[in-house]
Write a protein that holds these residues in place. Structure first.
Motif, PDB file in Angstrom:
ATOM      1  N   THR A   1      35.429  26.122  52.549  1.00 47.42           N
ATOM      2  CA  THR A   1      36.458  26.500  51.584  1.00 47.42           C
ATOM      3  C   THR A   1      37.860  26.492  52.185  1.00 47.42           C
ATOM      4  OG1 THR A   1      36.025  28.827  52.097  1.00 47.42           O
ATOM      5  CG2 THR A   1      34.895  27.890  50.200  1.00 47.42           C
TER       6      THR A   1
ATOM      7  N   ARG B   1      40.824  21.603  51.721  1.00 44.89           N
ATOM      8  CA  ARG B   1      40.878  21.042  50.378  1.00 44.89           C
ATOM      9  C   ARG B   1      41.931  19.945  50.340  1.00 44.89           C
ATOM     10  NH1 ARG B   1      41.820  26.458  50.658  1.00 44.89           N
ATOM     11  NH2 ARG B   1      43.954  27.186  50.376  1.00 44.89           N
TER      12      ARG B   1
ATOM     13  N   ASN C   1      34.587  25.561  46.305  1.00 45.90           N
ATOM     14  CA  ASN C   1      33.159  25.670  46.603  1.00 45.90           C
ATOM     15  C   ASN C   1      32.686  27.115  46.432  1.00 45.90           C
ATOM     16  OD1 ASN C   1      30.573  25.190  47.464  1.00 45.90           O
ATOM     17  ND2 ASN C   1      31.092  24.918  49.613  1.00 45.90           N
TER      18      ASN C   1
ATOM     19  N   TYR D   1      37.974  31.651  42.244  1.00 48.88           N
ATOM     20  CA  TYR D   1      38.899  30.587  41.877  1.00 48.88           C
ATOM     21  C   TYR D   1      39.354  30.840  40.449  1.00 48.88           C
ATOM     22  CZ  TYR D   1      37.019  27.953  45.871  1.00 48.88           C
ATOM     23  OH  TYR D   1      36.640  27.542  47.118  1.00 48.88           O
TER      24      TYR D   1
ATOM     25  N   PRO E   1      41.220  29.318  47.223  1.00 48.36           N
ATOM     26  CA  PRO E   1      40.478  30.576  47.160  1.00 48.36           C
ATOM     27  C   PRO E   1      41.415  31.781  46.985  1.00 48.36           C
ATOM     28  CG  PRO E   1      39.682  29.232  48.984  1.00 48.36           C
ATOM     29  CD  PRO E   1      40.949  28.589  48.487  1.00 48.36           C
TER      30      PRO E   1
END
Length: 495
Positions: A204, A207, A462, A475, A489
């Motif tokens: 996480t 990204r 994720n 999220y 996140p």
């Protein structure tokens, strides 16, 4: 050059001819790449002598040489715009020093002091600086495995060009450009877990943000340290007495920014997460923000009979705790929508806004035909909250629930549907499609696609990596929230 090739070249050099002729050839061969800077210094000396012979006593020559020096330095700076910042600066300094010395030599003579001294000391320094740069660029040590290029090769993104990184506290943003015709942003999405593995960070923490105008360009975002590990207690209402049209502050992102949700923009919200993921805490955060606003009414269906949300019962306008009560609330919601639409239309509102919640003393929003202020009571925004909605949906006609979701937007009303799984067995595809916003806590990896859009998952989101091991992690996907934050996140407050 690969490490094997370097070792092979070194072995060939050791086995080469050892006679003086062979040594001389070897030294000349090794020296050739380093000669251009020294030839440049020699050329500057010749140019200075020639310029002195031509323009030593000419004021116009002095002016022309000065302007030429400035122009040449500017041209070197402009020409290096695609090179690295260090190379561009090094080139500009070299050109500026060389052209300035030629100008001084033309006016004072190349062998006059201190011109000849500057040449004798500065020339070798400049030449050696380029030699050092060349040696560093040709370093044969096997450091590629720790470089960006080596990392990208490992994860299948070889020949990807990286731009200048933007470094912020606990966040690095790196522009990238994939090789044209060889890869697309989808390849970056598939490589994110491998990049996280190579960097030894959680999945996480990596990204990407694709460039909407390009299929091969975008930005990699890396957050090396999990700043959400520490519990952040709810600091209290963010805007007590404010309007529901103002953002609800319900937590923080991993870069420290506030996690904000604006319900009238979100329209309808799905809250999803497995048991132990912090869904109830998130619900309390949203509920506390909503109930402290001045222009909103809340209808709450809670089959758990106040086990989690009981503290909010007294502030809600209507609370039901049974399946029959939930069915009645849905029927009432269905009936009130056309009435609210009629009220808004008759008072000149195309959609609900804070002004609609107060007494209608503005002639621009009157229901009277003569155009005078009607003084009608205002109509607050309406939030219908269905906690543990899977139980409710099993007891009512799902089509009615879908109709509410589709029609409520124009009536100044929002639905909040909270459930553990929004799979096709729990909620119809039409109803799920009518809930455009999602607050997704930790879920089973197989359920992430029910809560978040595919492009958000492709960008690195994720929630399946958390499950119930990271309570409060979430999220938020909603209108009014920057799309770059959809895959970022965040964590809700603890109550």
């Amino acid at each position: 050059m690969a490490e094997k090739d370097i070792e092979q070249q070194h072995e060939e050099q050791l086995k080469g001819e050892s006679a003086w002729a062979g040594v001389g050839k070897y030294l000349l061969h090794r020296a050739k790449p380093h000669l251009p800077p020294w030839l440049g210094v020699l050329g500057a000396g010749v140019a200075g002598e020639g310029a002195h012979l031509m323009w030593a006593d000419s004021p116009w020559g002095a002016a022309g040489l000065t302007l030429s020096s400035v122009a040449l330095t500017g041209a070197a700076w402009w020409a290096g715009r695609s090179a690295s910042a260090q190379r561009r600066l090094h080139s500009a300094i070299t050109v500026a020093a060389g052209s300035a010395w030629v100008t001084a030599a033309a006016l004072s003579g190349p062998v006059s002091h201190p011109v000849i001294d500057l040449y004798a000391m500065g020339g070798p320094v400049l030449a050696l600086s380029w030699n050092v740069r060349m040696v560093m660029r040709r370093n044969a040590d096997p450091v590629g495995d720790s470089s960006d290029k080596g990392l990208l090769e490992k994860v299948g993104l070889a020949r990807t060009k990286l731009g200048t990184p933007k470094v912020e506290p606990n966040k690095v943003t790196v522009p990238y450009a994939l090789p044209a015709g060889e890869a697309t942003n989808d390849d970056v999405s598939k490589s994110l877990p491998r990049i996280a593995s190579a960097l030894d960070v959680p999945t996480t923490a990596v990204r990407y943000r694709p460039d909407p105008g390009s299929a091969r360009k975008g930005e990699l975002v890396i957050v090396p340290e999990d700043m959400l590990r520490e519990v952040i207690w709810y600091p209290g209402p963010s805007a007590p007495g404010g309007s529901i049209a103002e953002p609800l502050v319900i937590g923080v992102y991993d870069d420290g920014r506030e996690l904000r949700l604006t319900l009238p923009q979100a329209i309808h919200l799905l809250v999803m997460g497995v048991t132990g993921s912090g869904k109830t805490e998130a619900a309390l955060d949203v509920m506390a923000e909503v109930l402290t606003r001045r222009d909103v009414a809340v209808w709450l269906s809670d089959p758990k009979r106040g086990q989690d949300l009981g503290e909010a019962f007294g502030a809600c306008d209507w609370v039901v705790t049974t399946q029959d009560g939930a069915a009645l609330m849905i029927a009432a919601f269905e009936a009130v929508i056309p009435a609210r639409q009629l009220w808004l239309g008759s008072h000149g509102y195309r959609s609900w806004e804070p002004a609609a919640a107060v007494r209608q003393d503005d002639p621009a929003h009157t229901c009277r035909e003569d155009g005078t202020a009607c003084g009608c009571p205002g109509m607050p925004y309406l939030v219908g909250w269905f906690e543990e909605a899977a139980n409710t949906l099993r007891a009512v006609d799902d089509d009615a629930f879908t109709g509410i979701a589709q029609e409520a937007r124009s009536a100044g009303a929002s639905l909040v549907v909270s459930m553990q799984r929004a799979s096709g067995y729990q909620i119809s595809t039409d109803t799920r499609a009518s809930l455009p916003a999602a607050l997704c806590m930790g879920v089973d990896e197989r359920d992430a696609g029910f809560a978040l859009p595919s492009e958000v998952l492709d960008a690195g989101a994720n929630p399946g990596a958390w499950g119930n091991k990271r309570p409060g992690y979430c999220y938020l996907v909603s209108a009014g929230v920057d799309e770059e934050l959809w895959s970022t996140p965040s964590r809700t407050f603890r109550n």
